[in-house]
Design a protein around this motif. Structure first.
Motif, mmCIF file in Angstrom:
data_model
loop_
_atom_site.group_PDB
_atom_site.id
_atom_site.type_symbol
_atom_site.label_atom_id
_atom_site.label_comp_id
_atom_site.label_asym_id
_atom_site.label_seq_id
_atom_site.Cartn_x
_atom_site.Cartn_y
_atom_site.Cartn_z
ATOM 1 N N MET A 1 0.853 -1.198 0.000
ATOM 2 C CA MET A 1 0.000 0.000 0.000
ATOM 3 C C MET A 1 0.887 1.246 0.000
ATOM 4 O O MET A 1 1.730 1.421 0.878
ATOM 5 C CB MET A 1 -0.900 0.004 1.245
ATOM 6 N N ASP A 2 0.701 2.090 -1.037
ATOM 7 C CA ASP A 2 1.521 3.291 -1.096
ATOM 8 C C ASP A 2 0.973 4.355 -0.142
ATOM 9 O O ASP A 2 -0.065 4.172 0.500
ATOM 10 C CB ASP A 2 1.608 3.827 -2.528
ATOM 11 N N GLU A 3 1.686 5.485 -0.075
ATOM 12 C CA GLU A 3 1.324 6.523 0.886
ATOM 13 C C GLU A 3 -0.063 7.092 0.619
ATOM 14 O O GLU A 3 -0.842 7.343 1.547
ATOM 15 C CB GLU A 3 2.368 7.641 0.842
ATOM 16 N N GLY A 4 -0.388 7.293 -0.670
ATOM 17 C CA GLY A 4 -1.697 7.843 -1.003
ATOM 18 C C GLY A 4 -2.831 6.918 -0.603
ATOM 19 O O GLY A 4 -3.854 7.358 -0.054
ATOM 20 N N GLU A 5 -2.671 5.643 -0.864
ATOM 21 C CA GLU A 5 -3.697 4.673 -0.485
ATOM 22 C C GLU A 5 -3.846 4.597 1.033
ATOM 23 O O GLU A 5 -4.953 4.469 1.559
ATOM 24 C CB GLU A 5 -3.346 3.300 -1.052
ATOM 25 N N ARG A 6 -2.713 4.672 1.715
ATOM 26 C CA ARG A 6 -2.763 4.625 3.175
ATOM 27 C C ARG A 6 -3.517 5.824 3.740
ATOM 28 O O ARG A 6 -4.326 5.696 4.663
ATOM 29 C CB ARG A 6 -1.347 4.586 3.747
ATOM 30 N N GLU A 7 -3.269 7.008 3.171
ATOM 31 C CA GLU A 7 -3.947 8.212 3.641
ATOM 32 C C GLU A 7 -5.448 8.128 3.377
ATOM 33 O O GLU A 7 -6.261 8.520 4.218
ATOM 34 C CB GLU A 7 -3.365 9.446 2.948
ATOM 35 N N ARG A 8 -5.824 7.619 2.207
ATOM 36 C CA ARG A 8 -7.251 7.482 1.894
ATOM 37 C C ARG A 8 -7.922 6.474 2.822
ATOM 38 O O ARG A 8 -9.042 6.690 3.284
ATOM 39 C CB ARG A 8 -7.428 7.081 0.431
ATOM 40 N N ALA A 9 -7.223 5.375 3.090
ATOM 41 C CA ALA A 9 -7.778 4.372 3.997
ATOM 42 C C ALA A 9 -7.922 4.937 5.409
ATOM 43 O O ALA A 9 -8.932 4.709 6.093
ATOM 44 C CB ALA A 9 -6.889 3.128 4.014
ATOM 45 N N LEU A 10 -6.913 5.696 5.840
ATOM 46 C CA LEU A 10 -6.969 6.300 7.170
ATOM 47 C C LEU A 10 -8.119 7.291 7.265
ATOM 48 O O LEU A 10 -8.842 7.331 8.275
ATOM 49 C CB LEU A 10 -5.647 6.997 7.482
ATOM 50 N N LEU A 11 -8.318 8.089 6.220
ATOM 51 C CA LEU A 11 -9.413 9.055 6.224
ATOM 52 C C LEU A 11 -10.761 8.343 6.311
ATOM 53 O O LEU A 11 -11.664 8.788 7.033
ATOM 54 C CB LEU A 11 -9.351 9.923 4.968
#
Length: 202
Positions: A1-11
């Motif tokens: 999971m890249d940084e962008g996907e991680r941020e979207r998942a966290l949101l």
């Protein structure tokens, strides 16, 4: 999971958690209202019953001897749960503010959205400012728990005054004893509210 996907998942997770916490807060408020309503309804019914037996000296004392302890027990149990709901509500509010602070830090950019949610050293004060309340011990006098505690104190003072009358105490002494018991009972309950609520305030 890249940084962008991680941020979207966290949101997504934070948004869901935000909704769950709001639902939890609504639940604690509804429960507090319901429990206080039940207690005051029982109290009202007891007063109505007292009106029916007040003219009969043989029934008044047995009635009060049965009803007053029952009301005090129900009142104390209601009070304890209301203190718990107050603490739960405070914790939920603090967690919501942490999520809103994340929104402000990560998403608001140059806008001032969620600016009031920036978590400072005194996170609980920041949280309570959201709902227009200044945290402090005297603020707890306005809680539902304090309201029920005041009724409990009056009932306790009345019960002790009736006992004093039964054992032959004079009218003035009975009043003084009843008032002192009521004041002490309320003071003890208020101190309990403040102490129980101290942890979320840290």
């Amino acid at each position: 999971m890249d940084e962008g996907e991680r941020e979207r998942a966290l949101l997504t997770v934070l948004t869901t958690e935000h909704y769950a916490l709001q639902t939890s807060r609504a639940g604690t408020i509804a429960e507090a209202t319901g429990r206080a309503t039940i207690f005051l309804s029982v109290l009202s019914a007891a007063l109505i019953g007292l009106g029916f037996v007040a003219s009969n000296d043989k029934l008044v004392r047995p009635y009060l001897a049965a009803v007053l302890p029952t009301l005090v027990v129900i009142g104390v149990l209601t009070f304890l749960r209301l203190v718990e709901t107050t603490v739960e509500n405070s914790l939920d509010l603090r967690r919501i503010q942490r999520i809103r602070a994340y929104y402000q830090h990560e998403l608001a950019g140059e806008h001032d959205f969620f600016a009031d949610a920036v978590v400072a050293d005194d996170a609980m004060s920041t949280a309570w400012n959201l709902v227009g309340t200044r945290p402090g011990r005297w603020e707890f006098l306005l809680t539902t728990a304090a309201l029920v505690g005041a009724v409990n104190a009056v009932l306790s003072g009345l019960g002790i005054a009736l006992v004093a009358t039964t054992v032959g105490a004079g009218g003035a002494l009975t009043v003084v004893v009843g008032v002192l018991v009521a004041v002490v009972a309320f003071g003890v309950q208020f101190a309990y509210i403040v102490r129980a609520s101290a942890a979320p305030m840290r």
